[in-house]
Enzyme design. Structure first.
Site, PDB file in Angstrom:
ATOM      1  CD  GLN A  10     -21.215  45.076  33.714  1.00 56.56           C
ATOM      2  OE1 GLN A  10     -20.338  44.668  34.772  1.00 56.56           O
ATOM      3  NE2 GLN A  10     -21.265  44.072  32.697  1.00 56.56           N
ATOM      4  CG  HIS A  12     -17.416  45.526  38.477  1.00 57.10           C
ATOM      5  ND1 HIS A  12     -17.710  44.437  39.104  1.00 57.10           N
ATOM      6  CD2 HIS A  12     -17.101  45.407  37.072  1.00 57.10           C
ATOM      7  CE1 HIS A  12     -18.013  43.544  38.310  1.00 57.10           C
ATOM      8  NE2 HIS A  12     -17.751  43.966  36.983  1.00 57.10           N
ATOM      9  CG  ASN A  65     -14.630  43.052  38.761  1.00 56.72           C
ATOM     10  OD1 ASN A  65     -15.050  41.890  39.111  1.00 56.72           O
ATOM     11  ND2 ASN A  65     -14.577  43.247  37.511  1.00 56.72           N
ATOM     12  CD  GLU A  66     -12.826  40.261  35.365  1.00 56.91           C
ATOM     13  OE1 GLU A  66     -12.772  40.885  34.201  1.00 56.91           O
ATOM     14  OE2 GLU A  66     -13.446  39.032  35.725  1.00 56.91           O
TER      15      GLU A  66
HETATM   16  C1  BGC Z   1     -16.636  41.536  34.281  1.00 56.89           C
HETATM   17  C2  BGC Z   1     -18.262  41.748  34.175  1.00 56.89           C
HETATM   18  C3  BGC Z   1     -18.602  41.106  32.865  1.00 56.89           C
HETATM   19  C4  BGC Z   1     -18.643  39.624  32.703  1.00 56.89           C
HETATM   20  C5  BGC Z   1     -18.857  39.104  31.532  1.00 56.89           C
HETATM   21  C6  BGC Z   1     -16.305  39.980  33.972  1.00 56.89           C
HETATM   22  O1  BGC Z   1     -15.089  40.329  33.068  1.00 56.89           O
HETATM   23  O2  BGC Z   1     -16.335  41.453  35.688  1.00 56.89           O
HETATM   24  O3  BGC Z   1     -18.232  43.194  34.431  1.00 56.89           O
HETATM   25  O4  BGC Z   1     -20.044  41.887  32.600  1.00 56.89           O
HETATM   26  O5  BGC Z   1     -16.949  39.388  32.853  1.00 56.89           O
HETATM   27  O6  BGC Z   1     -18.249  39.379  30.467  1.00 56.89           O
END
Ligand code: BGC
Length: 390
Positions: A18, A112, A155-156
């Site tokens: 990002q 991520h 991440n997530e």
């Molecule tokens: C993610 C980020 C994203 C943010 C806002 C999260 O789901 O880890 O990469 O930019 O939310 O949408």
């Protein structure tokens, strides 16, 4: 008595794809340039943090923060299977050391959302070799993580596990249905978590390991409670279960999710009159404390807020939203919930997975010159840490 204990992380977060720009060996870069890409535009140079990361760190340190969450890019470290780029390991090591010199404790994420294009071409997380490939990435990266106290493995994963079903159904279905987890992807992610954790425990016994989940707080319409709980179980809670044995759990919370039953199906139920942010999400700062309380109770692990923030063009709204979220967090701490840190999403206005329009940053970035301009919220949030110290 102040709610936030000494040693609490006060940080902001970014992810490699990002902010770095030109992340050309990643699967997302390929997606962005494939026909039919859903986004407004590709990531391109993003914030050019690949070159300008020193400025980013300096802004954070000068504003009083004590921590920085960032991500190493797997596709730069291993651009082809088994080929490790020592130059990129050195590059990320320099970021870690510079952060330390500036008084910023780095929380390093190993994955991520972006994978090397070669992994995705193989079949991604659903491929039987994926967990071992990720463990090898963790092992290679361990060589530069000496002294890093906290590592976020993935991440997530719950969002990553929805991605294949969502892409197959089409993004336009999001407003009217809730995507199901892709079982083989979810299974691969959990195995990858376990394999990477083992690889890191062996090499970095003192590092605190965890992963960060997209945490939801549900608002089911009457009658939809059981279906909402069942959906949350399979799309989110299984990833908390997999964190058993980790050292901490990452909570990432932004909004609430309203759902109802329609013809027996659980579907989104947005309030037409709700105040909304630039991502279209309902303005709901209480989400942070609600999620932290739920996740801490469910896992029994110390929680770290690894993301929380708001997409808005109005920085005063960011301050109000974040202040309300932190009031709720302070209350949770006062009630005995074990929370160890807060990382704001995001340090910079960055590439929001298809678009630069939703601005989450504490710092604005000029898309032509890459000049960074801190917003008032940066100094405002940094003061939480300096006040604690005074
Ligand atoms: C993610 C980020 C994203 C943010 C806002 C999260 O789901 O880890 O990469 O930019 O939310 O949408």
């Amino acid at each position: 008595m102040t709610a936030f204990p000494a040693g609490f992380f006060w940080g902001a977060a970014t992810s490699a794809h990002q902010v770095e720009g030109n992340n050309t060996a990643s699967d997302w870069w390929h997606l962005e340039h494939a026909p039919g890409f859903f986004g407004d535009e590709p990531s391109g140079d993003a914030c050019d943090s690949y070159h300008r990361w020193r400025e980013d760190l300096a802004l954070l340190a000068e504003a009083g923060f004590n921590a920085y969450r960032f991500c190493v890019e797997w596709s730069r470290i291993e651009p082809a299977p088994g080929r490790i780029s020592q130059a990129h390991l050195d590059y990320y090591r320099t970021i870690i050391e510079t952060a330390g010199q500036l008084g910023l404790k780095p929380l390093v994420t190993l994955h991520h959302f972006t994978s090397p294009a070669w992994l995705t071409a193989m079949g991604g997380w659903a491929h039987p070799e994926a967990p071992d490939r990720f463990a090898a990435h963790a092992a290679a990266t361990a060589a530069i993580l000496d002294g890093v106290s906290h590592i976020c493995l993935i991440n997530e994963p719950n969002m990553v596990a929805l991605f294949p079903t969502l892409m197959a159904a089409g993004l336009e279905t999001l407003g009217r249905s809730l995507p199901a987890v892709h079982p083989a992807t979810a299974e691969g992610l959990v195995k990858a978590h376990d394999a990477a954790r083992a690889a890191l425990r062996e090499r970095l016994p003192r590092a605190r390991l965890g992963w960060s989940i997209a945490s939801q707080t549900y608002r089911p319409a009457p009658g939809a409670e059981a279906a909402a709980a069942a959906y949350q179980r399979e799309s989110e809670d299984v990833f908390y279960d997999a964190a058993a044995g980790d050292d901490w759990i990452g909570v990432q919370a932004y909004t609430c999710r309203r759902v109802k039953l329609a013809d027996g199906q659980l579907v989104p139920d947005p309030r037409p009159d709700a105040r909304r942010t630039l991502t279209g999400w309902e303005y709901y700062p209480a989400a942070l404390a609600e999620c932290v309380r739920r996740v801490a109770a469910l896992t029994g692990l110390p929680a770290i807020v690894t993301e929380n923030g708001i997409a808005t063009a109005d920085d005063a709204e960011r301050v109000a939203h974040t202040g309300a979220a932190l009031d709720g967090l302070a209350q949770a701490l006062n009630d005995g919930v074990d929370v160890r840190g807060y990382f704001h999403w995001s340090l910079l206005d960055n590439y929001e997975w298809g678009s630069f329009a939703p601005t989450f940053g504490l710092v604005a970035v000029d898309r032509q010159t890459f000049q960074r301009t801190p917003k008032p919220s940066l100094a405002w949030l940094g003061e939480y840490n300096t006040q604690e110290r005074n």
